[in-house]
Design a protein around this motif. Sequence first.
Motif, PDB file in Angstrom:
ATOM      1  N   LYS A  27       0.812  -1.222   0.000  1.00 39.48           N
ATOM      2  CA  LYS A  27       0.000   0.000   0.000  1.00 39.48           C
ATOM      3  C   LYS A  27       0.846   1.273   0.000  1.00 39.48           C
ATOM      4  N   SER A  28       2.123   1.145   0.357  1.00 38.41           N
ATOM      5  CA  SER A  28       3.025   2.298   0.319  1.00 38.41           C
ATOM      6  C   SER A  28       3.848   2.337  -0.963  1.00 38.41           C
ATOM      7  N   LYS A  29       3.470   1.487  -1.902  1.00 45.07           N
ATOM      8  CA  LYS A  29       4.153   1.345  -3.192  1.00 45.07           C
ATOM      9  C   LYS A  29       5.571   0.793  -3.053  1.00 45.07           C
ATOM     10  N   ARG A  30       5.837   0.136  -1.914  1.00 46.02           N
ATOM     11  CA  ARG A  30       7.131  -0.542  -1.770  1.00 46.02           C
ATOM     12  C   ARG A  30       7.102  -1.828  -2.579  1.00 46.02           C
ATOM     13  N   SER A  31       8.084  -2.010  -3.428  1.00 47.05           N
ATOM     14  CA  SER A  31       8.177  -3.240  -4.195  1.00 47.05           C
ATOM     15  C   SER A  31       8.656  -4.376  -3.293  1.00 47.05           C
ATOM     16  N   LEU A  32       8.495  -5.599  -3.778  1.00 46.89           N
ATOM     17  CA  LEU A  32       8.992  -6.755  -3.032  1.00 46.89           C
ATOM     18  C   LEU A  32      10.484  -6.607  -2.767  1.00 46.89           C
ATOM     19  N   LEU A  33      11.209  -6.124  -3.769  1.00 47.08           N
ATOM     20  CA  LEU A  33      12.658  -5.979  -3.623  1.00 47.08           C
ATOM     21  C   LEU A  33      13.008  -4.900  -2.603  1.00 47.08           C
ATOM     22  N   LEU A  34      12.239  -3.831  -2.566  1.00 47.29           N
ATOM     23  CA  LEU A  34      12.502  -2.794  -1.571  1.00 47.29           C
ATOM     24  C   LEU A  34      12.237  -3.325  -0.166  1.00 47.29           C
ATOM     25  N   ILE A  35      11.187  -4.110  -0.004  1.00 48.75           N
ATOM     26  CA  ILE A  35      10.884  -4.710   1.297  1.00 48.75           C
ATOM     27  C   ILE A  35      12.044  -5.603   1.742  1.00 48.75           C
ATOM     28  N   ALA A  36      12.545  -6.422   0.827  1.00 50.91           N
ATOM     29  CA  ALA A  36      13.677  -7.303   1.146  1.00 50.91           C
ATOM     30  C   ALA A  36      14.933  -6.488   1.438  1.00 50.91           C
ATOM     31  N   THR A  37      15.115  -5.414   0.699  1.00 53.16           N
ATOM     32  CA  THR A  37      16.286  -4.555   0.890  1.00 53.16           C
ATOM     33  C   THR A  37      16.266  -3.887   2.251  1.00 53.16           C
ATOM     34  N   GLN A  38      15.124  -3.365   2.636  1.00 51.90           N
ATOM     35  CA  GLN A  38      15.020  -2.679   3.921  1.00 51.90           C
ATOM     36  C   GLN A  38      15.340  -3.609   5.085  1.00 51.90           C
ATOM     37  N   ALA A  63      16.925 -12.144  -9.711  1.00 53.08           N
ATOM     38  CA  ALA A  63      17.092 -13.235 -10.670  1.00 53.08           C
ATOM     39  C   ALA A  63      15.810 -13.461 -11.460  1.00 53.08           C
ATOM     40  N   ASN A  64      14.699 -13.022 -10.888  1.00 48.89           N
ATOM     41  CA  ASN A  64      13.406 -13.155 -11.560  1.00 48.89           C
ATOM     42  C   ASN A  64      12.937 -11.843 -12.182  1.00 48.89           C
ATOM     43  N   GLY A  65      13.873 -10.886 -12.294  1.00 49.62           N
ATOM     44  CA  GLY A  65      13.573  -9.664 -13.023  1.00 49.62           C
ATOM     45  C   GLY A  65      13.085  -8.482 -12.222  1.00 49.62           C
ATOM     46  N   ALA A  66      13.254  -8.496 -10.910  1.00 51.39           N
ATOM     47  CA  ALA A  66      12.819  -7.365 -10.093  1.00 51.39           C
ATOM     48  C   ALA A  66      13.556  -6.095 -10.491  1.00 51.39           C
ATOM     49  N   ASP A  67      12.836  -4.985 -10.492  1.00 49.08           N
ATOM     50  CA  ASP A  67      13.391  -3.690 -10.883  1.00 49.08           C
ATOM     51  C   ASP A  67      14.105  -3.050  -9.692  1.00 49.08           C
ATOM     52  N   VAL A  68      15.412  -2.893  -9.792  1.00 48.26           N
ATOM     53  CA  VAL A  68      16.193  -2.345  -8.682  1.00 48.26           C
ATOM     54  C   VAL A  68      16.021  -0.833  -8.549  1.00 48.26           C
ATOM     55  N   ASN A  69      15.348  -0.220  -9.528  1.00 47.37           N
ATOM     56  CA  ASN A  69      15.149   1.233  -9.517  1.00 47.37           C
ATOM     57  C   ASN A  69      13.710   1.646  -9.197  1.00 47.37           C
ATOM     58  N   GLN A  70      12.833   0.685  -8.956  1.00 48.04           N
ATOM     59  CA  GLN A  70      11.420   0.978  -8.709  1.00 48.04           C
ATOM     60  C   GLN A  70      11.253   1.736  -7.394  1.00 48.04           C
ATOM     61  N   GLN A  71      10.614   2.897  -7.459  1.00 50.37           N
ATOM     62  CA  GLN A  71      10.501   3.768  -6.292  1.00 50.37           C
ATOM     63  C   GLN A  71       9.139   3.662  -5.623  1.00 50.37           C
ATOM     64  N   GLN A  81       6.364   5.466  -2.628  1.00 47.39           N
ATOM     65  CA  GLN A  81       5.702   6.767  -2.611  1.00 47.39           C
ATOM     66  C   GLN A  81       6.573   7.885  -2.042  1.00 47.39           C
ATOM     67  N   ILE A  82       7.663   7.537  -1.355  1.00 47.95           N
ATOM     68  CA  ILE A  82       8.585   8.577  -0.884  1.00 47.95           C
ATOM     69  C   ILE A  82       9.905   8.560  -1.665  1.00 47.95           C
ATOM     70  N   LYS A  83       9.855   7.902  -2.826  1.00 46.94           N
ATOM     71  CA  LYS A  83      10.962   7.878  -3.787  1.00 46.94           C
ATOM     72  C   LYS A  83      12.160   7.025  -3.353  1.00 46.94           C
ATOM     73  N   ASP A  84      11.966   6.135  -2.397  1.00 49.83           N
ATOM     74  CA  ASP A  84      13.013   5.159  -2.105  1.00 49.83           C
ATOM     75  C   ASP A  84      12.958   4.055  -3.158  1.00 49.83           C
ATOM     76  N   SER A  85      14.115   3.631  -3.617  1.00 49.49           N
ATOM     77  CA  SER A  85      14.223   2.465  -4.495  1.00 49.49           C
ATOM     78  C   SER A  85      15.163   1.473  -3.813  1.00 49.49           C
ATOM     79  N   PRO A  86      15.185   0.226  -4.240  1.00 48.29           N
ATOM     80  CA  PRO A  86      16.123  -0.727  -3.635  1.00 48.29           C
ATOM     81  C   PRO A  86      17.570  -0.233  -3.696  1.00 48.29           C
ATOM     82  N   PHE A  87      17.978   0.292  -4.854  1.00 53.77           N
ATOM     83  CA  PHE A  87      19.356   0.759  -5.003  1.00 53.77           C
ATOM     84  C   PHE A  87      19.635   1.966  -4.120  1.00 53.77           C
ATOM     85  N   LEU A  88      18.753   2.946  -4.139  1.00 48.68           N
ATOM     86  CA  LEU A  88      18.945   4.145  -3.324  1.00 48.68           C
ATOM     87  C   LEU A  88      18.951   3.804  -1.838  1.00 48.68           C
TER      88      LEU A  88
END
Length: 229
Positions: free
Chosen positions: A59-70, A82-90, A92-99
């Motif tokens: 609901k906060s627009k966190r991707s699965l990868l961002l959740i795992a990253t946090q 490995a399954n194609g997750a977007d490392v740049n997907q932001q 709602q507060i503009k956090d991405s997995p990479f950032l």
Amino acid sequence: MNYVLLVCAVFFLSSCQAKTNSPDMNAPSVTIIEAVEKNQLSVVREALKNGADVNTTDKSKRSLLLIATQANNQEMAKLLVANGADVNQQDQIKDSPFLYAGAAGFAALVSLFLEHGARFDVFNRYNGSALIPACERGHLAVVKILANTKGFPIDHVNRLGWTALMEAVVLGNGSKKYVEVVQTLVNAGCNIAIPDNDGVTALQHARSRGYTEIAAVLENAAVQNGTKK
């Protein structure tokens, strides 16, 4: 005849009871988001195999990868990319997995995301790169990776008017790890002459704060660059 009917009835009831007691029947359904949050690798792997969207968000627009990253869940992150997750997907507060990985000092994840398409033109809510908060917080391992990554914008200026070098000086405490952060940036070729919005350089800030070791690093760089002031 009645005996045959009785046997059939018992068999039927036993079969129903067995199905009712099946672990699969009794187990509560788990969404892929919950499975990532609980670091349930096998559940996530199976869900992806069955067609689940690897870039699903909460609901906060966190991707699965961002959740795992946090949570710094490296194996889950590896499975997702490995399954194609977007490392740049932001979110709602503009956090991405990479950032986020850069800001949190998760060097292993930073390296993983660099290998899987990390973009250098996607910025956080402060219009900052992954390097800038890493320098602010003294995450030396991440600083070394990013500062020496070809094409990374080492001199990017955020919304506050600060570069990575400026944040290391202004928001650091002048301790040894910050001296090493500054030295790493200098060695990587950062522009030490970029001032803040008030026209004050990192060297001037270092001097005013009494950060003598950092000032010495910057003074030496200035001499080598012919810009000593």
